[in-house]
Design an enzyme around this catalytic site. Structure first.
Site, mmCIF file in Angstrom:
data_model
loop_
_atom_site.group_PDB
_atom_site.id
_atom_site.type_symbol
_atom_site.label_atom_id
_atom_site.label_comp_id
_atom_site.label_asym_id
_atom_site.label_seq_id
_atom_site.Cartn_x
_atom_site.Cartn_y
_atom_site.Cartn_z
ATOM 1 N N ASN A 1 0.954 -1.119 -0.616
ATOM 2 C CA ASN A 1 -0.152 -0.322 -0.138
ATOM 3 C C ASN A 1 0.938 1.384 0.410
ATOM 4 O OD1 ASN A 1 -1.301 2.149 0.508
ATOM 5 N ND2 ASN A 1 -3.202 0.753 1.869
ATOM 6 N N PRO A 2 0.892 2.105 -1.491
ATOM 7 C CA PRO A 2 1.860 3.309 -0.948
ATOM 8 C C PRO A 2 1.621 4.607 -0.020
ATOM 9 C CG PRO A 2 0.514 3.152 -3.497
ATOM 10 C CD PRO A 2 0.314 1.634 -2.716
ATOM 11 N N ASP B 1 -0.539 -3.658 9.789
ATOM 12 C CA ASP B 1 -1.763 -3.465 10.248
ATOM 13 C C ASP B 1 -2.690 -3.027 10.670
ATOM 14 O OD1 ASP B 1 -3.292 -5.944 8.210
ATOM 15 O OD2 ASP B 1 -4.139 -5.993 10.224
ATOM 16 N N SER B 2 -3.248 -2.918 10.029
ATOM 17 C CA SER B 2 -4.456 -1.515 10.412
ATOM 18 C C SER B 2 -6.179 -1.713 9.531
ATOM 19 C CB SER B 2 -4.100 0.000 9.803
ATOM 20 O OG SER B 2 -4.077 -0.197 7.976
ATOM 21 N N GLY C 1 -7.995 5.438 1.689
ATOM 22 C CA GLY C 1 -9.128 4.636 2.444
ATOM 23 C C GLY C 1 -10.445 5.504 3.136
ATOM 24 N N TYR C 2 -11.002 5.138 4.024
ATOM 25 C CA TYR C 2 -11.739 5.407 4.652
ATOM 26 C C TYR C 2 -11.566 6.454 5.126
ATOM 27 C CZ TYR C 2 -13.248 0.191 4.865
ATOM 28 O OH TYR C 2 -13.705 -0.922 3.890
ATOM 29 N N ASP C 3 -10.253 7.897 5.078
ATOM 30 C CA ASP C 3 -10.763 8.842 5.083
ATOM 31 C C ASP C 3 -11.222 10.201 5.660
ATOM 32 O OD1 ASP C 3 -8.244 8.367 6.748
ATOM 33 O OD2 ASP C 3 -6.506 9.136 5.260
ATOM 34 N N LYS D 1 -2.652 14.743 9.601
ATOM 35 C CA LYS D 1 -3.082 13.684 10.096
ATOM 36 C C LYS D 1 -2.067 12.989 10.606
ATOM 37 C CE LYS D 1 -4.153 9.488 7.783
ATOM 38 N NZ LYS D 1 -4.430 7.870 6.627
ATOM 39 N N ARG E 1 -1.268 5.586 12.522
ATOM 40 C CA ARG E 1 -0.282 5.329 12.409
ATOM 41 C C ARG E 1 0.928 5.964 13.108
ATOM 42 N NH1 ARG E 1 -1.951 4.555 7.685
ATOM 43 N NH2 ARG E 1 -2.549 2.778 8.187
HETATM 44 P P1 ITT Z 1 -0.395 -4.345 3.407
HETATM 45 O O1 ITT Z 1 -1.502 -5.518 3.388
HETATM 46 O O2 ITT Z 1 -0.295 -4.385 1.358
HETATM 47 O O3 ITT Z 1 0.781 -3.542 3.699
HETATM 48 P P2 ITT Z 1 -3.132 -3.055 3.021
HETATM 49 O O4 ITT Z 1 -4.075 -1.931 2.730
HETATM 50 O O5 ITT Z 1 -3.955 -4.148 2.080
HETATM 51 O O6 ITT Z 1 -1.949 -2.843 2.733
HETATM 52 P P3 ITT Z 1 -4.330 -3.748 5.805
HETATM 53 O O7 ITT Z 1 -4.382 -5.516 5.180
HETATM 54 O O8 ITT Z 1 -3.501 -3.044 6.882
HETATM 55 O O9 ITT Z 1 -3.586 -2.782 4.168
HETATM 56 O O10 ITT Z 1 -5.943 -2.956 5.415
HETATM 57 C C1 ITT Z 1 -5.393 -1.472 5.911
HETATM 58 C C2 ITT Z 1 -7.119 -0.891 5.339
HETATM 59 O O11 ITT Z 1 -8.063 -0.599 6.155
HETATM 60 C C3 ITT Z 1 -7.128 -0.140 4.202
HETATM 61 O O12 ITT Z 1 -6.900 -0.790 2.833
HETATM 62 C C4 ITT Z 1 -8.045 0.996 4.588
HETATM 63 O O13 ITT Z 1 -8.811 0.764 3.045
HETATM 64 C C5 ITT Z 1 -8.206 1.231 6.220
HETATM 65 N N1 ITT Z 1 -7.073 1.843 6.551
HETATM 66 C C6 ITT Z 1 -5.921 2.084 6.842
HETATM 67 N N2 ITT Z 1 -5.414 2.355 7.785
HETATM 68 C C7 ITT Z 1 -6.047 4.055 7.290
HETATM 69 C C8 ITT Z 1 -5.939 4.913 7.069
HETATM 70 O O14 ITT Z 1 -4.811 5.948 7.851
HETATM 71 N N3 ITT Z 1 -6.584 5.815 6.297
HETATM 72 C C9 ITT Z 1 -8.089 5.194 5.767
HETATM 73 N N4 ITT Z 1 -7.983 4.309 5.470
HETATM 74 C C10 ITT Z 1 -7.535 3.560 6.919
#
Ligand code: ITT
Length: 191
Positions: free
Chosen positions: A10-11, A68-69, A148-150, A170, A176
């Site tokens: 995830n860039p 993981d988030s 994402g959901y921001d 942010k 994070r």
């Molecule tokens: P990697 O596993 O390759 O790191 P990923 O995007 O699949 O990338 P995750 O499995 O940890 O990562 O899923 C995290 C998701 O949660 C991410 O794709 C977003 O939809 C959401 N998310 C996490 N951090 C966020 C943020 O700071 N702002 C908005 N949405 C976020």
């Protein structure tokens, strides 16, 4: 400068990591080799974060950091949680689905969670840290920053969504940033 693999595809996460760590620790973050695709079949953020870090260390033979988030919504019993990235096909569809599911729901409380794991080149855990950021889900989306959901996450004690904050704002208050704040001392110490 020390090199640590950041176990992500995830860039946006990498950009935020670099911005948060800039000037705080002397580390160069590099991405894992192409094709890096760890199986995220754990049932917690902690388990999946560990899996990603170990897999990255294993394929790169270097120390690795993983993130993981996800978004945990009270009215959805903590969902989409660890499934946040897979809740629907695209970022926009995930937002649409969330707003639709919560259409008539009064309790909009939610939090972003981030679990960071640092392992050495052999996959041994050096530290695991969790950061949380509290808020609620808006009734419609607004803002263009972040990812994402921001656009649907209203940050507690503000009237703004995370996507209406600047990147700098942010990166001061996010889940994070909170996880990384606790991780910085380990990143600094790691030789
Ligand atoms: P990697 O596993 O390759 O790191 P990923 O995007 O699949 O990338 P995750 O499995 O940890 O990562 O899923 C995290 C998701 O949660 C991410 O794709 C977003 O939809 C959401 N998310 C996490 N951090 C966020 C943020 O700071 N702002 C908005 N949405 C976020």
């Amino acid at each position: 400068m020390k090199k640590i693999v950041f176990a992500t595809s995830n860039p946006h996460k990498l950009e935020e990591l670099k911005a948060i760590c800039a000037e705080k620790c002397d580390v160069e973050f590099v991405l894992p080799p192409t094709g890096f695709d760890p199986l995220e079949d754990g049932t917690t953020f902690e388990a999946n974060s560990l899996k990603k870090a170990k897999e990255a260390a294993c394929v790169s033979k270097m120390p690795a950091l993983a993130d993981d988030s996800g978004l945990c919504v009270d009215a959805l019993d903590g969902g989409p949680g660890i499934h946040s990235a897979r809740y629907a096909e695209t970022a926009q569809k995930r937002i649409d689905k969330l707003l639709d599911v919560l259409k008539n729901v009064e309790n909009r409380r939610a939090k972003f969670v981030c679990v960071m794991t640092l392992v050495d080149e052999n996959g041994n855990v050096l530290a695991q840290k969790r950061g949380e950021c509290y808020g609620e889900i808006a009734h419609s989306q607004s803002g263009t920053h972040g990812f994402g959901y921001d656009p649907v996450f209203i940050v507690k004690d503000t009237e703004k969504t995370m996507a209406e904050l600047s990147d700098e704002q942010k990166n001061k208050i996010s889940h994070r940033a909170k996880a990384l704040e606790q991780m910085i001392e380990y990143l600094k110490e790691y030789k």
